[in-house]
Write an enzyme that holds these catalytic residues in place. Structure first.
Site, PDB file in Angstrom:
ATOM      1  N   HIS C  53      -4.451  10.960  -1.596  1.00 45.73           N
ATOM      2  CA  HIS C  53      -3.545   9.994  -0.989  1.00 45.73           C
ATOM      3  C   HIS C  53      -3.930   8.560  -1.349  1.00 45.73           C
ATOM      4  O   HIS C  53      -3.081   7.709  -1.567  1.00 45.73           O
ATOM      5  CB  HIS C  53      -3.582  10.181   0.530  1.00 45.73           C
ATOM      6  N   GLU C  97       7.920   5.542   0.695  1.00 47.73           N
ATOM      7  CA  GLU C  97       6.704   6.198   1.150  1.00 47.73           C
ATOM      8  C   GLU C  97       7.063   7.468   1.914  1.00 47.73           C
ATOM      9  O   GLU C  97       8.077   7.531   2.575  1.00 47.73           O
ATOM     10  CB  GLU C  97       5.951   5.241   2.065  1.00 47.73           C
ATOM     11  N   HIS C  99       6.124  10.327   4.827  1.00 52.46           N
ATOM     12  CA  HIS C  99       5.334  10.586   6.031  1.00 52.46           C
ATOM     13  C   HIS C  99       5.572  12.024   6.466  1.00 52.46           C
ATOM     14  O   HIS C  99       5.871  12.294   7.620  1.00 52.46           O
ATOM     15  CB  HIS C  99       5.675   9.584   7.136  1.00 52.46           C
ATOM     16  N   ASP C 121       4.506  -2.867   3.826  1.00 54.90           N
ATOM     17  CA  ASP C 121       4.307  -3.003   2.388  1.00 54.90           C
ATOM     18  C   ASP C 121       5.211  -4.088   1.814  1.00 54.90           C
ATOM     19  O   ASP C 121       4.829  -4.786   0.875  1.00 54.90           O
ATOM     20  CB  ASP C 121       4.618  -1.671   1.681  1.00 54.90           C
ATOM     21  N   ASP C 274      -1.388  -4.780   3.856  1.00 58.99           N
ATOM     22  CA  ASP C 274      -1.241  -4.078   5.129  1.00 58.99           C
ATOM     23  C   ASP C 274      -2.318  -3.005   5.243  1.00 58.99           C
ATOM     24  O   ASP C 274      -2.892  -2.576   4.259  1.00 58.99           O
ATOM     25  CB  ASP C 274       0.156  -3.488   5.265  1.00 58.99           C
TER      26      ASP C 274
END
Ligand SMILES: Nc1ncnc2c1ncn2[C@@H]1O[C@H](COP(=O)(O)OP(=O)(O)O)[C@@H](O)[C@H]1O
Ligand SMILES: [Mg+2]
Lengths: 82, 226, 740, 82
Positions: C53, C97, C99, C121, C274
């Site tokens: 990741h 992204e 999740h 981001d 972030d």
């Protein structure tokens, strides 16, 4: 330190869609023995011992925590901590 | 005419109101922070939509205790125009500037769509450019827009023509009497769940909200106040 | 407090194996990088930073195949988000992204914090987020658990974006049983900025301050990053510690404060990033690494929500709504005051140092002292064996099929297939209009936003069709890119760039690695043909449930530029009497189609390849036609083919269509790529056909009746569009309500 | 008929942004004596006497009313009615 639990519910005259939805969801899950579910919220307020409990609680409830157009409240002293 | 657009922590339709006033209607507007305490120099005040304080506790409840609030109350008491849309309406009811309350939609869900409305009272400074009983369409976008007041209050609202907008066709949230927007008794404070500021440009597909701003900005206020 | 294992105990008991670090990696770290045994905290940092990741150690080599250069590229992959020049000194910023794992465990918070993360981001680059999109893939809507997942994920996405005041303008939702135990939740955020406001995540300049802002650190999501990089079995208890709770209100304040800082006080700021996966450790060491600096942090200064947190917990926590800044010495107080005005805490937690060590102090002890690059640059890239899956090896014929079916029946059925049916029930819980820039919201080929004070617009879409990639990763990869580009072109936008989310199973399975490899190859080929760079993206592996992998599902997020919003086409029919053209050639393409799924219950067969060069040329001509205002409506043909596209164009209008096509009945539902259904007003048909030439075939007219009249080579059909629309709209609400 | 009140709260380790926001609102209203406000919800479940109370309540809590990823619950029999 004291903890006071303030219970807030809709007044009986106010329709509560959440309670209705949950009741019917529970019944459709197969619990006919459950007749009704009412929903409310509570606030656990941690207070200094020095505070005038009754007055502080009723002020905070009335100013902020409760909307008297819709809601009513009750409270209960939960515990006294050192 | 100069309009204050009040910005609370979590307001997010502030820019929409501001742009509707300035770039579309060519009016003067300024953002005013919730931390200020003074509205002098302004001719009207607008409270935008959004999620002040994250809608935590109850929508609009915490914003009522902002430093700017006493100035808004004084402004309203002086009979000057105060307008709140969506979260702005919720703040006005929580602050007691408008009667009743807005509770969770009957569907329990947030809903963003365009709904039909009927103009129930065109005798206000906010609606003078609409026809009485005219049907218009405006977008809504809220999870807590179901208007509630007790029977006595509802009767009073109706009797005084304080209901300014009513949903027609479908009631999208369960509001009593299909109420979408109301004024105070005097008619100078308007709160409504629909977003007229989202309906002021043909490019975005709807201009039915434009006359609300124009009504207010025409300046020559019809004496709509009873 | 738990006592931590000593370095020697770690060597013997090997707890790192549970954290996803292999023995080979551990030994390499001890022998080559540190020349000593790492302590408990250090081992934890390595485990998380060396996870797939954070390090992309398995996918890096493949990702290099994507083209990432182009005249418009201001920032390619490697920062929080990619940035493209759109002229007038403005730039568009975007990233997607996944999740997936957090959403499988706790769907509401998992989806919400996914949205929160992607928004950070974007604003960490100095851009104002202007739009969100989501790409969701669930199991078939047939069990209460699936319905629960769908409701919660959709609510989590909606609530976060709604509260932030960022419109959710588009996306996709599909359903297939392969996602039942492992839903895919991908979110994309698009931002707009002035080019002078561009920021980077770097920490440099000896003595400059490292400042922590935002929410306090709790024990949330410890090892979330490694968790996302490990197989996902039914061990619910162990995963519960990973749940993070989002606070969109806090993030709204954080966003406004960071934008004020990056837009108005660039002289104070050196870098900003972030805290996402692997929280404080990844943000801080990446910021130091990118600037080749050293860094020292005092962990006692980190705002903490819970007592007695260990160094390991503080560094690995994935508490949400936090940012890390590098600020020039002397401006610390100004920065603190700025955040205080937004009700936020900003704390100096460390300094940039000379040299290249990463040093952490807690309770007066040095708990970590390792080279920065050992966490970031020195990760062992993993060589993974690959093998073509059996299903692809077994030579297959294209499905050309002649099973008889009733066209009318299939047409109405098709519109009720969940993947095709209206998603309004979900999209209407998203505020798609806030900030009043949304010209086209959910329900069209691509969403369109105007750029205030210009004539320009941005179009954006997410597309990914796992079924096709499953049947042939390379062709399927090409198709994913093509579908996105076609959606933009239909909206009159020139495709500018791509972000992606690559959702796959366990890459240690050679067949899955092969799928990853070949779909990237296909996507890259399409990107090169269409000249669209990939400027950001995300890899999500280990999408499995009890060793059953999902379809390989690359999601393509694409953004395009509309130079002039004025002549504008949408999918909706505009005018009775307009001429209807079918653009592109229709063949017998049924492998992986909605028709195949409907008639056989599953998908199979060989996907036919297509010629990228000719499709690229066609897209160019189509774009010109839309830009010149020759078209009244444009819809690209995808799931369900011509018949479904025709119906969709008529929905929500007062018009219908009369069409006569040189096609067989079943070709009405063929899914040959690179096709559009276009309507052209009578006075513009000459210009249109001149431009499109033999690609355009006149197939009928727009009518004032709510019917779809279809004449094929073999039959003649009158389809009731009002009924069709009703079925299409009610299909999903009906499935979601039904009680099984 | 029995009424059972089920109290649902966040687990202590779970971040509760609403509680934090309300606490700071109350403090800034001028109540420094209030140290903390926690928020919870409750369900008043009306049950047939015939029902196996303990089992029904724990089943309904687990299936519908409580999200164990984040929350825990307690319950209390409020009253028995005729
Ligand atoms: N999860 C979602 N969020 C927002 N919009 C969505 C979502 N799912 C579908 N939509 C919208 O519904 C429309 C149809 O979706 P889809 O069938 O995927 O379109 P297409 O086949 O053109 O890619 C699109 O406009 C898309 O933006
Ligand atoms: Mg499309």
């Amino acid at each position: 330190m004291k903890i006071v639990r303030i219970y807030v519910t809709y007044k009986p005259s106010v329709f509560d869609p959440q309670g209705e939805t949950i009741t019917s969801a529970v019944q459709s899950l197969g619990y006919p023995q459950i007749k009704k579910i009412g929903v409310g919220k509570f606030f656990d307020v941690q207070l200094d011992d020095s505070a005038d409990l009754e007055q502080t609680i009723s002020e905070v409830a009335e100013k902020l925590l409760v909307n008297f157009n819709l809601e009513t409240y009750r409270y209960q002293v939960l515990e006294e901590q050192k | 005419m100069k309009v204050a657009v009040v910005v609370f922590p979590g307001s997010n339709c502030d820019i929409d109101l501001y742009e509707a006033l300035t770039s579309v209607c060519q009016a003067q507007a300024e953002y005013v922070s919730y931390q200020q305490d003074n509205l002098s120099g302004f001719d009207a005040v607008m409270l935008p939509g959004g999620f002040s304080y994250g809608d935590y506790l109850r929508c609009g409840a915490i914003a009522c205790f902002s430093k700017i609030m006493p100035a808004i109350k004084a402004f309203a008491e002086a009979g000057k125009p105060v307008f709140g849309t969506c979260n702005g309406f919720q703040i006005l009811t929580e602050a007691g500037l408008l009667p009743g309350a807005l509770k969770r939609n009957d569907s329990l869900k947030f809903v963003c769509k365009t709904v039909g409305l009927k103009v129930e009272n065109n005798q206000t400074i906010f609606t003078q450019l609409y026809q009485q009983a005219e049907q218009i369409k405006l977008p809504i976008a809220h999870a807590d827009g179901s208007y509630y007041a007790d029977q006595a209050t509802l009767a009073e609202l109706e009797a005084n023509h304080q209901v300014v907008f009513r949903y027609v066709g479908e009631n999208p949230n369960g509001s009593l009497h299909e109420i979408a927007g109301i004024t105070n008794r005097r008619g100078n404070v308007l709160g409504m769940m629909p977003h007229p500021e989202r309906a002021v440009e043909a490019l975005l597909g709807n201009t039915d909200g434009l006359r609300l701003f124009k009504s207010l900005l025409t300046g020559n206020l019809k004496e709509a106040i009873n | 407090m738990v006592t931590e294992m000593t370095p020697e105990e770690i060597k013997i008991k090997k707890p790192y194996l549970n954290w996803g670090l292999s023995e080979k990696e551990y030994n390499y770290i001890c022998q080559k990088l540190l020349k000593r045994l790492p302590n408990y905290t250090e081992t934890g940092l390595f485990a998380v930073m060396w996870s797939e990741h954070c390090s992309y150690k398995m996918s890096k080599a493949l990702l290099r195949k994507f083209p990432s250069q182009g005249v418009r590229v201001l920032q390619g992959p490697g920062e929080g988000a990619g940035i493209l020049d759109i002229g007038d000194n403005q730039a568009v910023v975007f990233k997607a992204e996944s999740h997936n794992h957090p959403s499988a465990v706790e769907p509401y918070q998992g989806a919400a914090t996914g949205v929160g993360g992607i928004i950070r981001d974007i604003f960490s680059m100095g851009a104002r987020p202007i739009a969100l999109l989501d790409s969701l893939h669930f199991g078939e809507i047939n069990r209460p658990r699936i319905k629960y997942l769908i409701n919660e994920v959709v609510a989590g996405i909606g609530d976060y974006g709604n509260c932030m005041g960022i419109p959710t303008v588009g996306g996709e939702i599909t359903f297939d049983s392969c996602y039942a135990g492992n839903p895919l939740v991908n979110a994309m955020c698009v931002g707009l900025m002035d080019q002078n406001d561009m920021q980077k995540g770097r920490a440099q300049g000896i003595g400059n301050a490292v400042i922590y802002v935002g929410a306090k650190t709790g024990r949330d999501g410890i090892h979330g990053a490694t968790f996302a990089s490990a197989d996902f079995a039914d061990e619910r208890e162990t995963q519960r510690s990973a749940v993070q709770v989002g606070d969109p209100f806090m993030e709204k304040l954080l966003m406004e404060a960071c934008l004020e800082l990056t837009h108005q006080h660039q002289d104070w700021l050196v870098g900003i990033q972030d805290m996402g996966a692997a929280g404080l450790v990844s943000s801080s060491c990446e910021m130091a690494s990118k600037a080749q600096s050293g860094m020292e942090l005092q962990l006692d200064l980190v705002p903490q929500r819970e007592p007695n947190m260990s160094a390991y917990e503080i560094m690995l926590s994935e508490s949400q709504e936090r940012m890390l800044l590098c600020v020039k010495t002397g401006f610390e107080e100004e920065v603190k005051q700025l955040f205080k005005d937004y009700g936020l805490e900003a704390v100096v937690i460390g300094r940039v140092t000379s040299g290249h060590q990463y040093i952490l102090w807690q309770h007066g002890q040095k708990v970590t002292d390792i080279p920065v690059s050992s966490l970031t640059e020195d990760v062992l890239e993993e060589q993974v064996p690959e093998k073509q899956p059996q299903r692809i090896q077994t030579a297959q014929e294209p499905i050309t099929w002649l099973a008889q079916f009733d066209v009318e029946h299939v047409f109405y059925q098709m519109l009720q297939q969940p993947t095709i049916a209206s998603k309004k029930m979900f999209t209407q819980t998203y505020d798609s209009q806030v900030r009043t820039n949304t010209v086209v919201g959910p329900g069209s080929d691509a969403a369109v936003l105007r750029i205030r004070r210009t004539k320009k617009g941005l179009a954006m879409t997410t597309d990914g069709n796992g079924r096709l990639v499953y049947l042939d990763p390379e062709v399927g990869g090409k198709l994913a890119v093509l579908e996105a580009a076609a959606n933009l072109v239909a909206s009159g936008a020139e495709p500018l760039g791509i972000t992606d989310c690559l959702n796959y199973g366990d890459p240690h399975d050679p067949e899955i690695y092969w799928e990853l490899h070949h779909s990237i190859k296909g996507m890259a080929a399409a990107c090169r043909a269409l000249k669209i760079p990939v400027i950001s993206g995300n890899v999500s592996l280990y999408n499995e449930n009890n060793h059953q992998a999902i379809y390989p599902t690359p999601m393509v997020g694409m953004v395009g530029l509309i130079q002039n919003l004025q002549p504008r086409a949408t999918i909706a029919l505009k005018n009775a009497g307009d001429q209807v053209y079918l653009i592109g050639t229709t063949k017998d393409d049924y492998a992986g189609s909605e028709l195949q799924k409907l008639l056989t219950g599953s998908i199979s067969g060989k996907l036919q390849d297509f010629d990228l060069a000719s499709v690229t040329a066609l897209l160019k001509k189509m774009l010109t036609a839309v830009q010149r205002g020759l078209t009244n409506s444009v819809h690209d043909l995808s799931e369900g083919g011509l018949a479904v596209a025709a119906a969709e164009s008529a929905f929500a209008t007062q018009f219908g269509l009369r069409l006569e096509v040189d096609l067989s009945d079943q070709q009405l539902f063929s899914e040959t790529p690179g096709r559009f259904l276009v309507t052209v007003p009578a006075e513009k048909t000459a210009g249109f056909t001149d431009l499109l030439g033999s690609n355009a075939q006149l197939v009928g007219q727009v009518t004032a009746q709510k019917t779809l009249e279809l004449k094929t080579l073999t039959g003649c059909y009158q389809l009731d569009l009002l009924q069709a629309e009703k079925l299409w709209e009610e299909a999903i609400p009906c499935l979601m309500k039904s009680k099984d």
